[in-house]
Design an enzyme around this catalytic site. Structure first.
Site, mmCIF file in Angstrom:
data_model
loop_
_atom_site.group_PDB
_atom_site.id
_atom_site.type_symbol
_atom_site.label_atom_id
_atom_site.label_comp_id
_atom_site.label_asym_id
_atom_site.label_seq_id
_atom_site.Cartn_x
_atom_site.Cartn_y
_atom_site.Cartn_z
ATOM 1 N N HIS A 195 31.688 38.936 39.776
ATOM 2 C CA HIS A 195 32.033 40.343 39.624
ATOM 3 C C HIS A 195 33.559 40.432 39.789
ATOM 4 O O HIS A 195 34.117 39.891 40.759
ATOM 5 C CB HIS A 195 31.408 41.189 40.727
ATOM 6 C CG HIS A 195 29.951 41.482 40.540
ATOM 7 N ND1 HIS A 195 29.010 40.516 40.350
ATOM 8 C CD2 HIS A 195 29.285 42.670 40.520
ATOM 9 C CE1 HIS A 195 27.816 41.089 40.231
ATOM 10 N NE2 HIS A 195 27.956 42.383 40.327
ATOM 11 N N GLU A 198 35.655 45.595 38.808
ATOM 12 C CA GLU A 198 34.780 46.783 38.902
ATOM 13 C C GLU A 198 35.605 47.854 39.628
ATOM 14 O O GLU A 198 35.894 48.897 39.063
ATOM 15 C CB GLU A 198 33.506 46.416 39.678
ATOM 16 C CG GLU A 198 32.525 47.573 39.862
ATOM 17 C CD GLU A 198 31.310 47.189 40.718
ATOM 18 O OE1 GLU A 198 31.367 46.172 41.439
ATOM 19 O OE2 GLU A 198 30.298 47.938 40.666
ATOM 20 N N ASP A 277 21.891 47.753 39.056
ATOM 21 C CA ASP A 277 20.922 48.046 40.127
ATOM 22 C C ASP A 277 20.091 49.256 39.690
ATOM 23 O O ASP A 277 20.297 50.370 40.186
ATOM 24 C CB ASP A 277 21.665 48.362 41.434
ATOM 25 C CG ASP A 277 22.562 47.209 41.858
ATOM 26 O OD1 ASP A 277 22.051 46.211 42.370
ATOM 27 O OD2 ASP A 277 23.792 47.309 41.634
HETATM 28 N N1 ADE Z 1 25.713 44.039 44.478
HETATM 29 C C1 ADE Z 1 24.784 44.766 43.848
HETATM 30 N N2 ADE Z 1 25.345 45.567 42.949
HETATM 31 C C2 ADE Z 1 26.682 45.340 42.990
HETATM 32 C C3 ADE Z 1 27.797 45.844 42.289
HETATM 33 N N3 ADE Z 1 27.693 46.793 41.350
HETATM 34 N N4 ADE Z 1 29.017 45.380 42.613
HETATM 35 C C4 ADE Z 1 29.158 44.463 43.568
HETATM 36 N N5 ADE Z 1 28.142 43.952 44.248
HETATM 37 C C5 ADE Z 1 26.913 44.378 43.967
HETATM 38 ZN ZN ZN Z 2 26.510 43.837 39.832
#
Ligand code: ADE
Ligand code: ZN
Length: 339
Positions: A195, A198, A277
């Site tokens: 990730h 974000e 999620d």
């Molecule tokens: N864990 C679960 N969803 C996440 C997200 N969007 N960003 C970082 N960690 C996560």
């Molecule tokens: Zn994620």
């Protein structure tokens, strides 16, 4: 064919889904009862009402509490089986699924319970024609040594995973801290993703590419602030796993009409659409396609490109990718012959 019919009809891969993030409130309550775990919430409705977030950390705080109900192999089976069922309904043919081992081992749950439960659910999904790869993620808010120790502990399960990832609180937890465990994962023949971008700056995406040598970036929204970085992502064909509804719910974008997905596609980035999620953000993969398509005025062609990108960006062998893309091209032909 309407936009939603097209989205439903297209075979898709989902490349950014946290299995624990697919824990619907109904199952969460069922598991709490089964495991005699007492919850702060009186009802499914009350819990759902608490799912209002203004940033990533506010979500993570509730997400880590929710997963406390996951305790036995059967719980992990039920969790994954429920997600695979939803994904099949959305015509998802291939899944690369994240999970957070440290969020469970830190509570005394053995890795074996997690892997055994997931593997049984995967075998059942395979029987229904869906392929599944598992990608455990390291929690970046914990010390890097914890990630290394977790990777060592996963040694007996390396056959069961395809790659490793990095998730959790991004700001202040740069990818550069995790070089050692990523080197180990690559040496073990695993794919790597992280990730990045974000909430964190473009610099974190550079680090993920240059220092962690990732095969794919999860989210990557903030790459669009740095044209050199966009060039690098395009040249290297590094796929981005984009999560529109997640970005909206976590305040990464304040309106889906401002989402960078269209700009990513226009720049030649291999962007894909995913749910992140879904139990917390209000939609599985088709809902993410539909909301993005509506807000950004995506054409049928754009939607087809996104479905193709989901396979091109996957870790499937070339022959499987080609076969899924051939199925998409059949649908494309129907579209052309109707227009
Ligand atoms: N864990 C679960 N969803 C996440 C997200 N969007 N960003 C970082 N960690 C996560
Ligand atoms: Zn994620």
């Amino acid at each position: 064919m309407s936009t939603s019919e097209l989205i439903e009809k297209l075979p898709k891969a989902e490349l950014h889904i946290h299995l624990e993030g697919s824990l619907e409130p109904e199952l969460l309550f069922e598991l709490a009862t089964r495991n005699k775990f007492s919850l702060e919430y009186d009802s499914v409705e009350q819990l759902r009402k608490a799912y209002v977030f203004s940033n990533l950390q506010e979500f993570l705080d509730i997400y880590y509490i929710g997963m406390n109900v996951l305790q036995t192999e059967e719980d992990f089976f039920d969790l994954a089986a429920a997600y695979f069922q939803k994904a099949l309904q959305d015509n998802v043919r291939h899944v690369e699924a994240f999970f957070d081992p440290q969020a469970h081992t830190s509570r005394g749950i053995p890795l074996r319970a997690i892997f055994s439960g997931f593997k049984k659910a995967i075998a059942a999904a395979n029987d229904k024609g869906m392929s599944v790869y598992l990608i455990p993620c390291f929690l970046r808010h914990l010390p890097a040594i914890d990630a290394v120790q977790t990777f060592v502990a996963m040694e007996p399960f390396l056959e069961d995973i395809h790659g490793v990832g990095l998730d959790s609180s991004e700001q202040g937890c740069p990818p550069s801290l995790f070089v050692e465990v990523y080197d180990q994962a690559r040496a073990a023949g695993l794919k790597t993703v992280a990730h990045a971008g974000e909430e964190g700056p473009p610099e974190y995406i550079w680090q993920a590419i240059d220092q962690l040598k990732v095969d794919r970036i999860d989210h990557g929204n903030r790459a669009m602030e740095d044209s050199l970085l966009v060039n690098r992502i395009v040249e290297r064909k590094i796929p981005l796993t984009v999560c529109p509804l997640s970005n909206l719910q976590l305040g990464v974008v304040s309106d889906l009409r401002d989402h960078p997905l269209r700009k990513m596609l226009d720049s030649g980035i291999v962007a894909t659409v995913n749910s992140d999620d879904p139990a917390y953000f209000g939609g599985y993969v088709n809902e993410n396609y539909l909301h993005a398509a509506t807000a950004l005025n995506l054409s049928d062609k754009d939607i087809v490109v996104l479905a193709k990108n989901s396979f091109t960006g996957s870790f499937l062998p070339d022959a499987s990718t080609a076969s899924h893309i051939a199925d998409i091209e059949q649908i494309e032909k129907e579209l052309v012959s109707r227009s």
